[in-house]
Write a protein that holds these residues in place. Structure first.
Motif: not given
Ligand code: BES
Ligand code: MN
Ligand code: MN
Length: 454
Positions: A48-54, A71-73, A80-82, A135-146
């Motif tokens: 998850l860290r690698q996928a851009g979660f701070q 990731s709340l950027e 969304v909560l996954f 990778k495509a956006y340089g950040r996650l384009p929605i807010n995601i909680k996992v």
């Protein structure tokens, strides 16, 4: 590269990464696998860290750790909560696996291994989608909680406590889960109902110690025979459960739902091929789909006692045991059902034995409307990913977290499953179709992307 090209170009990497996770034998039921459970949790956290979660944490619990990340950027965009689980069922019986359970292998465009369908393969669909979006956006384009837990297969014991204590933290506009099935091959599906599950164990004691069956047989109660008699009385000739009050208040499905279920492209042939029994039985007055998804059941899961070794041993056992469960549907109250099941078993047991009854876990069913716009977005993304329109289904399995979240937050719960009913979840030769895995990554990435554009 756009999102889909991003995914297409990294197919091999995604698969290799999933295989890494599958090689960790994170069996939640067995204490000897505690180090593997912890390793799997750390693996998920690192991914998850690698996928851009701070923000990523491995949260210790009374039993197995949960992984939480956020990731709340994307201010102004939905949150969304996954949810998923990294634990798996025990692999036994090992001798029935064509290739070893924890050595993933591809055959006939299927990936074999424990956890491929339930639930590591499905969790990894989201992990791969997160990475591609990042990778495509340089950040996650929605807010995601996992939230990915390690106790799902043993009843999610620590989870409720965590949810109650972290309500603000888990707050989201929708819950997204991939831990269910598709109706059939290449029929993308969104699940809007699950059955609940109560699990029980009973111990019956007759003679105070094991007896020579020649010396005592004929004049003493045999707890194994008595247990068999009790369970033989649990269904009547219409295959209805005989527990008094079992069906009291059970929600009848509406005429329109009945019609919708009937119109689904469900295949009796595939069902029979997957089961392979000489003939079939089920509650009278209901179609198979209704029996599986909308009716409560009573199932004996295991029964033991006495001698089971090689050769013969003439013994009357002192004790006999059984594990059994009930699947529940809307308007059945798990605690009431447990009380009624216990009372019925005590009533059926003759005076010649003592009964020890335990309810190991309780779980409510979940059925919800699917009007919210997010369901159309999920449907559209699945259509893009699979080239087929997604159907709305209910299922017979149980996921305690979904019920808990729905009750706590009343948010839309979007269950998008990529398993197939015949992929041997919980059994030897568990596998996942690679088409569904890759189609899943594409659909899920497009789904999250579409939420950013709402
Ligand atoms: N992923 C399944 C639940 C499931 C399977 C839902 C198929 C829909 C279709 C989950 O991992 C599971 O096995 N749940 C258990 C219950 C749990 C409390 C042990 C189950 O349904 O038996
Ligand atoms: Mn599962
Ligand atoms: Mn499972």
């Amino acid at each position: 590269m756009n999102l889909v090209e991003q995914i297409e170009s990294r197919r091999e990497q995604h698969l290799a990464e999933l295989c890494e996770l599958l090689r960790i034998p994170s069996v939640s039921a067995k204490s000897e696998h505690k180090p593997d459970i912890e390793r799997a949790a750390r693996w998920v956290a690192a991914n998850l860290r690698q996928a851009g979660f701070q923000h990523v944490e491995v949260v210790p619990t009374a039993l197995h750790p949960l992984v939480y990340a956020e990731s709340l950027e994307a201010p102004g965009k939905p949150t969304v909560l996954f949810y998923g689980h990294y634990d798996v069922q025990p692999p036994e019986p090992l001798e029935l696996w064509t290739s070893p359970a924890f050595e993933p292998a591809v055959r006939d465009a299927k990936l074999f291994g424990r956890g491929t369908a339930d639930d590591k393969g499905q969790v990894h669909i989201h992990l791969a989608a997160f990475a591609a979006l990042h990778k495509a956006y340089g950040r996650l384009p929605i807010n995601i909680k996992v939230l990915i837990e390690g106790e799902e297969e043993v009843g999610s014991v620590s989870l409720w406590d965590y949810v109650q204590k972290n309500k603000a933290k888990l707050k989201a506009d929708a819950l997204v889960v991939s831990d269910t099935s598709m109706l059939g091959p290449v029929i993308p599906s969104i699940t809007y109902g699950l059955r609940g599950l109560n699990y029980y164990q009973v111990e019956i004691t007759g003679p105070e110690r094991d007896l020579h069956s020649g010396v005592y047989g004929g004049a003493v109660p045999n707890p194994l025979t008595i247990l068999a008699e009790i369970f033989a009385k649990m269904h009547d000739r219409s295959f209805r459960v005989t527990v008094p009050g079992f069906y009291q208040g059970v929600a009848k499905i509406s005429a329109s739902e009945r019609k919708a279920l009937k119109a689904l492209p469900w295949s009796a042939k595939d069902f029979k091929r997957a089961v392979g029994a000489p003939a079939y039985c089920g509650e009278k007055g209901f179609s198979v789909v209704e029996q599986l998804w909308t009716r409560p059941t009573f199932e004996l899961n295991g029964m033991w006692g006495g001698y089971q070794g090689e050769g013969a041993k003439t013994v009357i056992p002192s004790k006999a045991w059984a594990k059994f469960s009930t699947r529940l549907v809307p308007n059945q109250d798990p605690a009431k059902i447990a009380a009624r099941v216990e009372a019925w078993i005590r009533k059926l047991a003759p005076k010649t034995v003592k009964v020890k009854f335990e309810t190991l876990s309780l779980g409510k069913p979940w059925v919800a409307a699917y009007h919210a716009p997010i369901f159309q977005k999920a449907q559209a993304a699945l259509e893009q990913g699979f080239g087929k329109k997604a159907v709305f289904i209910r299922e017979g399995g149980s996921i305690p977290f979904v019920t808990q979240m729905y009750e706590s937050f009343k948010i839309p719960c979007v269950l998008i499953g990529f398993g197939l009913p015949d992929e041997n979840a919980h059994a030897p030769d568990e596998h996942m179709s690679l088409d569904n895995y890759f189609g899943g990554i594409k659909s899920i990435a497009l789904f999250y992307e579409s939420l950013a554009n709402s």
